[in-house]
Design a protein around this motif. Structure first.
Motif, PDB file in Angstrom:
ATOM      1  N   TRP A 131       0.840  -1.205   0.000  1.00  9.28           N
ATOM      2  CA  TRP A 131       0.000   0.000   0.000  1.00  9.28           C
ATOM      3  C   TRP A 131       0.873   1.252   0.000  1.00  9.28           C
ATOM      4  CZ3 TRP A 131      -0.801   4.212   3.228  1.00  9.28           C
ATOM      5  CH2 TRP A 131      -1.933   4.987   2.934  1.00  9.28           C
ATOM      6  N   VAL A 132       1.902   1.268   0.851  1.00  9.45           N
ATOM      7  CA  VAL A 132       2.797   2.433   0.913  1.00  9.45           C
ATOM      8  C   VAL A 132       3.519   2.617  -0.414  1.00  9.45           C
ATOM      9  CG1 VAL A 132       4.921   3.308   1.960  1.00  9.45           C
ATOM     10  CG2 VAL A 132       3.111   2.390   3.410  1.00  9.45           C
ATOM     11  N   GLN A 133       3.996   1.532  -0.990  1.00 15.47           N
ATOM     12  CA  GLN A 133       4.684   1.628  -2.282  1.00 15.47           C
ATOM     13  C   GLN A 133       3.748   2.162  -3.359  1.00 15.47           C
ATOM     14  OE1 GLN A 133       6.024  -2.483  -2.276  1.00 15.47           O
ATOM     15  NE2 GLN A 133       8.159  -1.868  -1.978  1.00 15.47           N
ATOM     16  N   ASP A 134       2.503   1.746  -3.326  1.00 10.51           N
ATOM     17  CA  ASP A 134       1.520   2.240  -4.299  1.00 10.51           C
ATOM     18  C   ASP A 134       1.265   3.734  -4.098  1.00 10.51           C
ATOM     19  OD1 ASP A 134      -0.613   1.732  -6.363  1.00 10.51           O
ATOM     20  OD2 ASP A 134      -1.870   2.430  -4.711  1.00 10.51           O
ATOM     21  N   GLN A 135       1.122   4.155  -2.853  1.00  6.92           N
ATOM     22  CA  GLN A 135       0.876   5.570  -2.565  1.00  6.92           C
ATOM     23  C   GLN A 135       2.044   6.449  -2.985  1.00  6.92           C
ATOM     24  OE1 GLN A 135      -2.155   6.915  -1.163  1.00  6.92           O
ATOM     25  NE2 GLN A 135      -2.662   4.870  -1.946  1.00  6.92           N
ATOM     26  N   LEU A 136       3.261   5.918  -2.868  1.00  5.29           N
ATOM     27  CA  LEU A 136       4.459   6.678  -3.222  1.00  5.29           C
ATOM     28  C   LEU A 136       4.815   6.565  -4.702  1.00  5.29           C
ATOM     29  CD1 LEU A 136       6.787   5.727  -0.200  1.00  5.29           C
ATOM     30  CD2 LEU A 136       5.549   7.881  -0.538  1.00  5.29           C
ATOM     31  N   GLY A 137       4.138   5.655  -5.409  1.00  2.94           N
ATOM     32  CA  GLY A 137       4.516   5.395  -6.794  1.00  2.94           C
ATOM     33  C   GLY A 137       5.851   4.687  -6.874  1.00  2.94           C
ATOM     34  N   ALA A 138       6.176   3.928  -5.827  1.00  3.47           N
ATOM     35  CA  ALA A 138       7.474   3.250  -5.744  1.00  3.47           C
ATOM     36  C   ALA A 138       7.387   1.837  -6.315  1.00  3.47           C
ATOM     37  CB  ALA A 138       7.937   3.192  -4.291  1.00  3.47           C
ATOM     38  N   SER A 139       8.521   1.295  -6.679  1.00  2.00           N
ATOM     39  CA  SER A 139       8.575  -0.073  -7.194  1.00  2.00           C
ATOM     40  C   SER A 139       8.046  -1.033  -6.140  1.00  2.00           C
ATOM     41  CB  SER A 139      10.021  -0.444  -7.543  1.00  2.00           C
ATOM     42  OG  SER A 139      10.532   0.419  -8.536  1.00  2.00           O
ATOM     43  N   PRO A 140       7.083  -1.885  -6.504  1.00  2.00           N
ATOM     44  CA  PRO A 140       6.459  -2.761  -5.514  1.00  2.00           C
ATOM     45  C   PRO A 140       7.242  -4.052  -5.303  1.00  2.00           C
ATOM     46  CG  PRO A 140       5.404  -3.088  -7.625  1.00  2.00           C
ATOM     47  CD  PRO A 140       6.435  -1.988  -7.822  1.00  2.00           C
ATOM     48  N   LEU A 141       6.947  -4.711  -4.209  1.00  2.00           N
ATOM     49  CA  LEU A 141       7.466  -6.052  -3.991  1.00  2.00           C
ATOM     50  C   LEU A 141       7.000  -6.956  -5.127  1.00  2.00           C
ATOM     51  CD1 LEU A 141       6.442  -6.567  -0.227  1.00  2.00           C
ATOM     52  CD2 LEU A 141       8.611  -5.654  -1.085  1.00  2.00           C
TER      53      LEU A 141
END
Length: 325
Positions: A168-178
């Motif tokens: 969820w945090v990665q999605d909110q940040l637009g970061a590469s996901p697990l």
């Protein structure tokens, strides 16, 4: 010839068996290198490492697994998918462990240096860190992907809620996901089925099963009388009491069932146990902790055939609810 499969939600192809470099029973750097080379020659293209891994599973030898791997990467880097991990203690200082930006960025450079490579294909958090803000961790991992020093990211030993929070945090940040998880899973450790498997299915994640032989208990090297050979991993004075506590009537019943099925199928206990792990759609890769060429060949014998529905159901039933490790 091995069949290669997509690694989790990525398009990267990996072998269904990986070689793990924990090297619990290996104390020779030269023999360890031979083992890695043999695994690659046998078709394994996924090598699972960590900054903390070393010969003899000795934390005083931490980092040596990456150094040994560097000797192989000189000529085979582009053939392989290499993982490493960050989180475990690498020193006695206050910033020598965890998932802070400080520690992650320091350790990735150290791992790259030890392996003498310019990138890590999958960089995994080796555990959950309550002391580091999750946003900080997610941004640090994403920066590594953006820089090209890391291709993908994953997590080890996370609980289902921790996986969901990180995604969820990665999605909110637009970061590469697990793209993958790594957890212990075997006939003697079925905890991931309780909630982690549902997250894996829902999010399309990969899953690497470590200790698919229950830290060797399913290897066929231990008798059903509760005793361990003195020269074995569990036979030393520092582990024998723990071994005896694991060898409950329920554990012995699992071992007897695996032994019976393996004899009926003309397979080894190793092959039956690993085949059972890989029979689950949620599991992408079984990590072999082999210390010798004979052991990795035995593990590879788990591929190319399938347990029957009846055999899987029998193993499911006898191991239901077991979590001894």
């Amino acid at each position: 010839m091995l069949e290669y499969i997509n690694f989790g939600s990525s398009g990267m192809k990996v072998s269904p068996i990986a070689l793990g470099l924990g090297l619990r029973g290996q104390n020779s750097a030269q023999e360890a290198q031979y083992l890695i080379e043999h695994a690659i020659d046998s078709g394994i293209n996924l090598i699972d490492c960590a900054n903390v891994y070393g010969l003899g599973d000795n934390r005083r030898e931490r980092g040596t697994s990456e150094k040994i791997l560097s000797n192989v990467l000189k000529s085979k880097r582009d053939e392989l998918v290499v993982t490493s991990k960050v989180h475990s203690p690498m020193g006695d200082g206050p910033n020598d462990q965890g998932s802070s930006r400080y520690h992650i960025l320091k350790q990735v450079e150290n791992s790259l240096c030890r392996m003498k490579t310019d990138r890590i294909d999958v960089y995994l958090l080796h555990g959950w860190d309550d002391d580091s803000p999750i946003e900080e961790t997610a941004r640090a991992l994403d920066d590594l992907v953006y820089s090209g020093k890391v291709r993908y990211v994953g997590a080890c030993n996370f609980k289902a809620w921790q996986v969901c929070k990180m995604l969820w945090v990665q999605d909110q940040l637009g970061a590469s996901p697990l793209i993958t998880l790594q957890n212990q899973y075997s006939l003697l450790k079925r905890d991931p089925e309780q909630d982690l498997f549902e997250v894996i299915r829902d999010q399309g994640l990969g899953a690497m099963a470590y200790s698919p032989l229950g830290v060797g208990l399913l290897s066929g090297n231990y008798g059903l009388d509760g005793n361990a050979p003195a020269e074995s991993y569990w036979g030393g004075d520092n582990r024998i009491d723990m071994f005896k506590s694991y060898m409950t009537p329920e554990t012995i019943n699992v071992l007897r069932t695996v032994d019976e099925i393996s004899r009926n199928r003309d397979k080894t206990m190793v092959q039956v146990s690993v085949n059972w792990v890989l029979s689950h759609d949620e599991i992408t890769v079984a990590i072999s902790g082999s210390d010798t060429i004979a052991q990795i060949d035995d593990n590879l014998g788990a591929l190319g055939w399938e347990l029957s529905i009846e055999e899987v159901e029998r193993l499911d039933s006898v191991s239901q609810g077991i979590s001894v490790l």
